[in-house]
Design a protein around this motif. Structure first.
Motif, PDB file in Angstrom:
ATOM      1  N   ASP A  11      47.846 -81.841  23.759  1.00 19.71           N
ATOM      2  CA  ASP A  11      46.656 -81.353  23.051  1.00 19.71           C
ATOM      3  C   ASP A  11      47.131 -80.607  21.814  1.00 19.71           C
ATOM      4  O   ASP A  11      47.589 -79.457  21.887  1.00 19.71           O
ATOM      5  CB  ASP A  11      45.839 -80.434  23.959  1.00 19.71           C
ATOM      6  CG  ASP A  11      44.478 -80.092  23.360  1.00 19.71           C
ATOM      7  OD1 ASP A  11      44.258 -80.429  22.172  1.00 19.71           O
ATOM      8  OD2 ASP A  11      43.653 -79.492  24.064  1.00 19.71           O
ATOM      9  N   ARG A  12      46.998 -81.240  20.658  1.00 15.63           N
ATOM     10  CA  ARG A  12      47.518 -80.642  19.441  1.00 15.63           C
ATOM     11  C   ARG A  12      46.675 -79.445  18.997  1.00 15.63           C
ATOM     12  O   ARG A  12      47.209 -78.457  18.471  1.00 15.63           O
ATOM     13  CB  ARG A  12      47.554 -81.701  18.327  1.00 15.63           C
ATOM     14  CG  ARG A  12      48.125 -81.196  17.008  1.00 15.63           C
ATOM     15  CD  ARG A  12      48.084 -82.306  15.965  1.00 15.63           C
ATOM     16  NE  ARG A  12      48.884 -83.440  16.388  1.00 15.63           N
ATOM     17  CZ  ARG A  12      50.182 -83.524  16.198  1.00 15.63           C
ATOM     18  NH1 ARG A  12      50.835 -82.538  15.614  1.00 15.63           N
ATOM     19  NH2 ARG A  12      50.850 -84.579  16.596  1.00 15.63           N
ATOM     20  N   SER A  13      45.385 -79.552  19.169  1.00 17.49           N
ATOM     21  CA  SER A  13      44.524 -78.461  18.698  1.00 17.49           C
ATOM     22  C   SER A  13      44.808 -77.152  19.423  1.00 17.49           C
ATOM     23  O   SER A  13      44.749 -76.072  18.836  1.00 17.49           O
ATOM     24  CB  SER A  13      43.056 -78.852  18.860  1.00 17.49           C
ATOM     25  OG  SER A  13      42.747 -79.079  20.229  1.00 17.49           O
ATOM     26  N   LYS A  14      45.123 -77.214  20.715  1.00 15.22           N
ATOM     27  CA  LYS A  14      45.388 -76.009  21.493  1.00 15.22           C
ATOM     28  C   LYS A  14      46.875 -75.744  21.659  1.00 15.22           C
ATOM     29  O   LYS A  14      47.256 -74.700  22.216  1.00 15.22           O
ATOM     30  CB  LYS A  14      44.728 -76.126  22.869  1.00 15.22           C
ATOM     31  CG  LYS A  14      43.215 -76.229  22.798  1.00 15.22           C
ATOM     32  CD  LYS A  14      42.602 -76.325  24.182  1.00 15.22           C
ATOM     33  CE  LYS A  14      41.078 -76.441  24.100  1.00 15.22           C
ATOM     34  NZ  LYS A  14      40.457 -76.529  25.444  1.00 15.22           N
ATOM     35  N   GLY A  15      47.709 -76.698  21.197  1.00 16.28           N
ATOM     36  CA  GLY A  15      49.135 -76.497  21.259  1.00 16.28           C
ATOM     37  C   GLY A  15      49.678 -76.392  22.667  1.00 16.28           C
ATOM     38  O   GLY A  15      50.561 -75.554  22.931  1.00 16.28           O
ATOM     39  N   ARG A  16      49.208 -77.239  23.547  1.00 16.15           N
ATOM     40  CA  ARG A  16      49.675 -77.178  24.926  1.00 16.15           C
ATOM     41  C   ARG A  16      49.906 -78.583  25.472  1.00 16.15           C
ATOM     42  O   ARG A  16      49.382 -79.565  24.951  1.00 16.15           O
ATOM     43  CB  ARG A  16      48.693 -76.416  25.801  1.00 16.15           C
ATOM     44  CG  ARG A  16      47.329 -77.076  25.940  1.00 16.15           C
ATOM     45  CD  ARG A  16      46.365 -76.197  26.707  1.00 16.15           C
ATOM     46  NE  ARG A  16      45.092 -76.883  26.960  1.00 16.15           N
ATOM     47  CZ  ARG A  16      44.047 -76.292  27.560  1.00 16.15           C
ATOM     48  NH1 ARG A  16      44.134 -75.019  27.950  1.00 16.15           N
ATOM     49  NH2 ARG A  16      42.932 -76.970  27.766  1.00 16.15           N
ATOM     50  N   ARG A  68      50.023 -80.818  29.157  1.00 13.03           N
ATOM     51  CA  ARG A  68      49.651 -80.854  30.569  1.00 13.03           C
ATOM     52  C   ARG A  68      50.723 -81.604  31.351  1.00 13.03           C
ATOM     53  O   ARG A  68      51.089 -82.730  31.009  1.00 13.03           O
ATOM     54  CB  ARG A  68      48.306 -81.536  30.744  1.00 13.03           C
ATOM     55  CG  ARG A  68      47.924 -81.744  32.209  1.00 13.03           C
ATOM     56  CD  ARG A  68      46.597 -82.450  32.344  1.00 13.03           C
ATOM     57  NE  ARG A  68      45.507 -81.634  31.834  1.00 13.03           N
ATOM     58  CZ  ARG A  68      44.229 -82.027  31.797  1.00 13.03           C
ATOM     59  NH1 ARG A  68      43.912 -83.227  32.240  1.00 13.03           N
ATOM     60  NH2 ARG A  68      43.293 -81.238  31.316  1.00 13.03           N
ATOM     61  N   LEU A 111      50.088 -76.285  32.929  1.00 12.51           N
ATOM     62  CA  LEU A 111      49.906 -76.256  31.482  1.00 12.51           C
ATOM     63  C   LEU A 111      51.071 -75.517  30.851  1.00 12.51           C
ATOM     64  O   LEU A 111      51.418 -74.400  31.253  1.00 12.51           O
ATOM     65  CB  LEU A 111      48.590 -75.584  31.107  1.00 12.51           C
ATOM     66  CG  LEU A 111      47.320 -76.307  31.558  1.00 12.51           C
ATOM     67  CD1 LEU A 111      46.083 -75.519  31.144  1.00 12.51           C
ATOM     68  CD2 LEU A 111      47.262 -77.713  30.975  1.00 12.51           C
ATOM     69  N   TYR A 123      52.424 -74.089  27.230  1.00  9.67           N
ATOM     70  CA  TYR A 123      52.055 -73.723  25.864  1.00  9.67           C
ATOM     71  C   TYR A 123      53.295 -73.860  24.980  1.00  9.67           C
ATOM     72  O   TYR A 123      54.312 -73.201  25.202  1.00  9.67           O
ATOM     73  CB  TYR A 123      51.504 -72.298  25.821  1.00  9.67           C
ATOM     74  CG  TYR A 123      50.172 -72.176  26.510  1.00  9.67           C
ATOM     75  CD1 TYR A 123      48.998 -72.383  25.819  1.00  9.67           C
ATOM     76  CD2 TYR A 123      50.104 -71.893  27.880  1.00  9.67           C
ATOM     77  CE1 TYR A 123      47.766 -72.288  26.458  1.00  9.67           C
ATOM     78  CE2 TYR A 123      48.883 -71.804  28.524  1.00  9.67           C
ATOM     79  CZ  TYR A 123      47.715 -72.009  27.807  1.00  9.67           C
ATOM     80  OH  TYR A 123      46.496 -71.921  28.442  1.00  9.67           O
TER      81      TYR A 123
END
Length: 748
Positions: free
Chosen positions: A620-625, A627, A637, A639
């Motif tokens: 997830d690029r927007s949240k920088g994490r 899974r 998760l 980060y």
């Protein structure tokens, strides 16, 4: 003394009418025609015959020849003004078979072609008028008339399709050759003189019966034996050939085909190379059993570098390549469809055994049906749309062509047939064909087989004793969850490791005379484990305990001899790596994929198996994490820091640039998995490759990262949140980093 151009005997014969044909011959300066005998006259002194009286002719004026009588002139036919026997008109483009022999042109020959229309004659006649003015010729009319006749002969004697007169032709004129050559030169109709001829080497060229070279036998090239109808020793093509070979440092050597000593290229002379190239695809039927077909020189000469630009292409296609393509096209049109085409309306009576493709002639496949041809064309366009060049998937195209040619395209194609065909012939490939047919719904997939399970089955089959072999196969079934009581299946790699671990022990027991697993006791297992230490002992103990537990479960043994056996082993504590081994670790890697995998292990402590199963949707690029999926447990998760995010971006850009149409859902791909439409993950070897290059195992880097975090935080909960560890693993790392916090029996 002749009178009126005839002697007395001839005039008498004409007057008496005895031989008119003979008179024609005399008047026309021709040989006497054969015919009936001629009557002669007898002149004897004192005896006068009636027929021998003197011929009375009118007296001619002094200084002039008597004119031909009118009665004789009336019987003379009209002179021939365009005799086809004098310099006959030749067919344009016709090449002479023999060189032109030496000739002599006289004025009487010119009179016989006076009415012939000859190209270039008017220009020569104009130049003759100018020459007469310049030379101030007295008998102008007679001089020009004589030279115009010779000009007609010189122009009419030209070779076919030759505009200018050769200098050798002027030597054939009886007179006035230099003056006529000057007029022809002014009119632009005189060919330049030939270059200085070099004497041929001894023993080459046409020879007489005695073995000596005949200077009169010219017209054949001494190298390629082409007939040129000229006086050259070597044709222009062979001269250029020898010049180019000599520039490259070549010398004369013996041709291994014709055994002549000439300039060679690839071990053959120019003639042999042309013959081999022409007869490779013998469309003209020129191959001979005990000889070679010769050819003409000049514009019709055979050559090795003649080609043409085909429509729609940007490369020069040689005529030999064109002959090969046309021959293949004719052979393909002459092929017939296969006799083994499958019919979709035909039901299967019983399962057929696997087909044997080893006896197949792949060089001459049968003709394709319209449906099969359309399928092959669609496969080619599909592969080109994926960015593949034609040369890179030729093996896959041949595989599809062979399968559809023999079986047709009206029914689903068995995956086993494609794999068997590709494994039989090294120049055929089947992976891309299988993916394509699966997308089109034309593949009858075979039951999936894991390579680890296949290797484990193979190891079980190699055991010498049948009872132990059957026991290991049962053991594999139980680990797969296929026993009498269903259970959770183990991973294929774990099953292979168990089988490989117990295999030497079972072979040793069989060699000692133990023929059945029921004969194995606790003492036998201890005797095997006692010499071993460390991981080797622990691995064998675990495998034997799992084996006899499975056999007891399937009721193949009465008791489990490994149940009560325990193994004491030491477990090493986590430790950190020296800082000099970690410094500049990523700078030694150039591939963005390798740098990202090493960073995820060294910074976020991922396992190598977790790298293999990462998906693009897990990032997830927007949240920088990121899974991390864990079967049977909650997802973890992670980060990501800014440095790891830059590495992920660099890798995704390279992946999109190299494989823009890849449909593989995994984050990490290779050049093989990126184009595989089934979306397989990368292998464990791909993950281990960058760590082997660095000289640090992935597990050691992971332990170092967790140990370093435990040394700074000393909080097991933080380790569980950061790395997804269990409480026992997190506590072990904290106690290893801070041994003073461990509660002992004498702790306060």
């Amino acid at each position: 003394m002749p009178r009126a151009g005839l002697c007395a005997a001839c005039l008498l014969a004409v007057r008496l009418g005895e031989d008119d044909d003979w008179a024609w011959g005399e008047l026309h300066d021709e040989a006497l025609a054969p015919g009936r005998p001629r009557q002669l006259t007898v002149d004897i002194e004192g005896i006068v015959l009636p027929e021998a009286r003197p011929v009375r002719m009118p007296q001619a004026k002094s200084g002039r020849r008597a004119a031909i009588p009118a009665w004789l002139r009336a019987r003379r036919p009209e002179p021939v003004r365009d005799d086809p026997r004098i310099c006959p008109v030749q067919v344009p483009g016709q090449l002479g078979l023999f060189p032109t022999p030496a000739r002599q042109f006289a004025r009487t020959h010119a009179a016989r072609i006076a009415d012939r229309s000859i190209p270039g004659f008017d220009a020569v006649a104009e130049q003759l008028q100018q020459l007469a003015d310049e030379r101030r010729v007295r008998a102008r009319t007679m001089w020009i008339w004589r030279l115009e006749g010779f000009a007609r002969l010189a122009l009419a004697a030209r070779d076919p399709d030759q505009h200018q007169v050769a200098t050798e032709t002027l030597k054939d004129l009886l007179c006035n050759g230099p003056i006529l050559g000057q007029a022809l030169d002014r009119a632009g109709l005189l060919a330049p003189p030939p270059p200085r001829r070099v004497m041929p080497p001894r023993g080459t060229g046409p020879t007489r019966q005695g073995g000596q070279r005949d200077p009169e036998l010219r017209g054949q090239c001494t190298h390629c034996l082409a007939w040129a109808n000229d006086r050259r020793v070597m044709c222009v093509a062979c001269t250029s050939w020898c010049h180019e070979i000599r520039k490259r440092g070549g010398t004369d050597a013996e041709c291994h085909r014709c055994h002549r000593t000439l300039m060679l290229s690839d071990g053959m002379c120019r003639m042999c190379r042309i013959i081999v190239a022409e007869t490779e695809v013998d469309t003209a039927q020129i191959a001979m059993k005990n000889g070679d077909q010769l050819w003409f020189a000049r514009p019709h000469a055979a050559s090795l570098a003649v080609g043409r630009l085909l429509p729609g292409t940007a490369a020069l296609q040689g005529r030999f390549a064109l002959k090969r393509r046309r021959a293949r096209a004719r052979a393909a049109s002459a092929r017939r469809p296969s006799e083994h085409l499958l019919d979709s309306a035909q039901l299967e009576l019983f399962p057929a055994p696997p087909r044997d493709w080893s006896r197949l002639d792949t060089t001459r496949p049968p003709a394709l049906t319209p449906a099969a041809a359309a399928l092959v064309a669609d496969f080619t366009s599909y592969m080109r749309g994926r960015g593949w060049s034609t040369d890179s998937f030729n093996g896959s195209t041949r595989t599809l062509r062979i399968v559809t040619g023999h079986l047709g395209a009206d029914v689903r194609i068995q995956e086993s047939d494609i794999r068997a065909l590709a494994s039989t012939y090294p120049n055929l490939h089947g992976a891309r064909v299988i993916n394509y047919l699966r997308l089109r719904g034309l593949l009858e997939a075979q039951p999936p087989s894991d390579p680890c399970i296949a290797r484990a089955r193979h190891h079980a089959s190699t055991i010498s004793h049948a009872a132990f072999s059957a026991a290991v196969h049962t053991f594999i079934d139980v680990l797969l969850g296929q026993g009498s009581n269903p259970s959770r299946a183990r991973s294929p790699k774990t099953i292979e490791n168990y089988v490989v671990a117990v295999l030497p022990t079972l072979e040793a027991w069989s060699a000692d005379g133990l023929n059945d697993p029921r004969e194995i006791t606790k003492k036998h297992i201890k005797d095997v484990l006692d010499p071993l230490r460390g991981d080797q002992a622990r691995r064998l103990h675990t495998s034997l305990r799992s084996l006899f537990r499975a056999l007891k479960r399937e009721r193949l043994v009465f008791r489990d001899p490994a149940r009560t056996i325990s193994l004491t082993s030491s477990r090493s504590l986590p430790a950190s790596l020296p800082s000099d081994r970690i410094a500049g670790l990523l700078d030694r890697l150039d591939d963005p994929r390798d740098r990202l995998m090493v960073a995820l292990v060294a910074i976020h402590a991922l396992l190598p198996g977790q790298l293999v199963n990462l998906l693009q949707t897990d990032f997830d690029r927007s949240k920088g994490r990121l899974r991390l999926r864990r079967p049977g447990r909650l997802d973890h998760l992670i980060y990501l820091d800014a440095f790891t995010l830059r590495l992920v971006t660099t890798w995704e850009l390279q992946r999109h640039r190299r494989w823009p149409d890849s449909s593989n859902p995994h984050l990490f791909v290779t050049r093989n998995t990126a184009v595989d439409d089934t979306g397989p993950p990368i292998s464990a070897g791909v993950v281990q490759k960058p760590f082997k290059r660095l000289g640090l195992p992935a597990g050691v880097l992971r332990v170092d990262r967790i140990y370093d975090e435990a040394r700074h935080s000393a909080d097991p909960v933080r380790l569980m949140e950061l790395f997804g560890l269990s409480n026992l693993s997190a506590t072990r790392y904290v106690l290893s980093a801070h041994p003073d916090k461990k509660n002992g029996p004498i702790a306060p």
